[in-house]
Design an enzyme around this catalytic site. Structure first.
Site, PDB file in Angstrom:
ATOM      1  N   ASP A  18       0.787  -1.235   0.000  1.00  0.00           N
ATOM      2  CA  ASP A  18       0.000   0.000   0.000  1.00  0.00           C
ATOM      3  C   ASP A  18       0.823   1.292   0.000  1.00  0.00           C
ATOM      4  O   ASP A  18       1.795   1.410   0.758  1.00  0.00           O
ATOM      5  CB  ASP A  18      -0.877   0.068   1.254  1.00  0.00           C
ATOM      6  CG  ASP A  18      -1.757  -1.145   1.446  1.00  0.00           C
ATOM      7  OD1 ASP A  18      -1.768  -2.027   0.580  1.00  0.00           O
ATOM      8  OD2 ASP A  18      -2.432  -1.196   2.484  1.00  0.00           O
ATOM      9  N   GLU A 178     -10.667  -1.720   3.992  1.00  0.00           N
ATOM     10  CA  GLU A 178      -9.295  -1.258   4.213  1.00  0.00           C
ATOM     11  C   GLU A 178      -9.110   0.111   3.569  1.00  0.00           C
ATOM     12  O   GLU A 178      -9.879   0.529   2.705  1.00  0.00           O
ATOM     13  CB  GLU A 178      -8.272  -2.250   3.637  1.00  0.00           C
ATOM     14  CG  GLU A 178      -8.215  -3.577   4.365  1.00  0.00           C
ATOM     15  CD  GLU A 178      -7.052  -4.452   3.926  1.00  0.00           C
ATOM     16  OE1 GLU A 178      -6.371  -4.965   4.824  1.00  0.00           O
ATOM     17  OE2 GLU A 178      -6.833  -4.623   2.712  1.00  0.00           O
TER      18      GLU A 178
END
Length: 376
Positions: A18, A178
């Site tokens: 990420d 998320e």
């Protein structure tokens, strides 16, 4: 041996996932990222760091926030604390059975960081990915209670003491939440939620909702929509303090990211995109060199030296088949478009990013640094 991409950020070595802490500060776009400094697979989560002046050419810097003895450094964001003339990273500290929100400080523009201070602990195992921004005279945090399928909003005056505001659940997003991002754009509020699983064709994916935020709660105008119809666009968030709203995502998929064998480095970011709202839709524009085509035929191919990426019109959609150029799962994906096609392609070693009639699709493919031939 793979060819390293030129238009997408890759770490010099080892694992990346990420994007974290995206912020424009000190004349640079700063990209922090989930990073394993030791291995080519997920683990030892730390914040890597790169910076750029143009969002295309990146300079990798030393690891910014390394894994701590008592917690791994999971995803989060960064803000400029003007009152104290420092950057503040807000991230999730992860250990077995607990995820809490921590802060670290940088007084040198993000190169070195000090302190790892826990500021928000709900005694939850799945409470992560804080995205913080300035709203009027306070700070707002959006953060997910992942398995409860909630985006939670908190407020603070000092980035240390946080007060709960509200929870939001998108009725049509029923997979693990998320990496939320909440921001105002062209008179509307945008809430981004990534889910794993939840991708259209398997694995992970990212959706957005348009609506309103009143300083306490978010209300949506309509259903969630996918940001990208390809298999490899996840956990995308936007830069704080940039002149325009710009996003970057992880160009991979949890369906296979940690399973495929890759030498030297494993993972990359998407190209940056500018975001706008037009006619009630989130509109994206590539940052980087692209090639444009106008295609009237229903079916066509991009021919590479080692195989073809095939486009087949089927049941009111355009199916993209990467099976000749891919060594894992999710070999086909589709865009909700029909001919004629206005195609914009961002070609690079190892991937292709497409905009077709305004719909985007990102995919990894095993190709070198070449521009394919269009065959119709």
């Amino acid at each position: 041996m793979r060819t390293r991409p030129k238009k997408h950020f890759t770490p010099e070595n080892n694992w990346i996932n990420d994007p974290n802490g995206l912020i424009c500060h000190g004349g640079y776009y700063h990209l922090f990222f989930q990073h394993n400094p030791f291995e080519n697979k997920w683990g030892h989560m730390s914040w890597g760091h790169a910076r750029s002046i143009d969002l295309i050419n990146w300079e990798q810097l030393p690891v910014a926030i390394p894994e701590q003895p008592d917690h791994a450094i999971f995803s989060g964001s960064a803000v400029f604390d003007q009152a104290n003339n420092r950057l503040v990273a807000i991230y999730s500290g992860h250990k077995e059975g607990n995820q809490s929100q921590y802060i670290s400080y940088s007084y040198d523009g993000g190169t070195t960081w000090q302190e790892n201070i826990k500021v928000l602990d709900l005694n939850m195992a799945d409470f992560r990915d804080p995205k913080v921004f300035r709203y009027q005279d306070k700070w707002i945090m959006s953060v997910v209670k992942s398995k409860e399928l909630k985006v939670s909003f908190f407020e603070s005056n000092d980035l240390i003491n946080w007060n709960f505001l509200s929870d939001y659940t998108a009725p049509d997003i029923q997979d693990l939440y998320e990496c939320p991002d909440l921001f105002e754009l062209d008179g509307k509020w945008v809430l981004i939620i990534s889910t794993n699983p939840g991708g259209i064709y398997g694995g992970s994916g990212t959706r957005y909702l348009l609506g309103n935020f009143d300083g306490k709660s978010f209300t949506a105008d309509g259903p969630a929509k996918f940001i990208d119809y390809g298999p490899d666009n996840y956990a995308g968030v936007t830069f704080n303090d940039a002149a325009e709203r710009i996003s970057i995502a992880w160009m991979n998929n949890w369906e296979y990211a940690n399973k495929v064998e890759r030498e030297i480095w494993n993972g990359q970011m998407t190209a940056a995109r500018k975001l706008k709202i037009k006619n009630g839709e989130l509109v994206q524009t590539f940052i980087g060199e692209t090639v444009k085509f106008e295609i009237t035929e229903n079916n066509f191919e991009f021919k590479y030296s080692n195989g073809s990426l095939k486009f087949i019109s089927e049941n009111g959609a355009l199916v993209i088949d990467r099976s000749e150029l891919w060594d894992s799962t999710i070999t086909q994906y589709a865009l909700p478009v029909t001919a004629p096609y206005k195609v914009e392609a961002l070609f690079d070693a190892g991937s292709i990013e497409l905009s077709i009639n305004g719909h985007f699709a990102s995919a990894l493919i095993n190709v070198g640094a070449e521009t394919p031939l269009l065959s119709v």
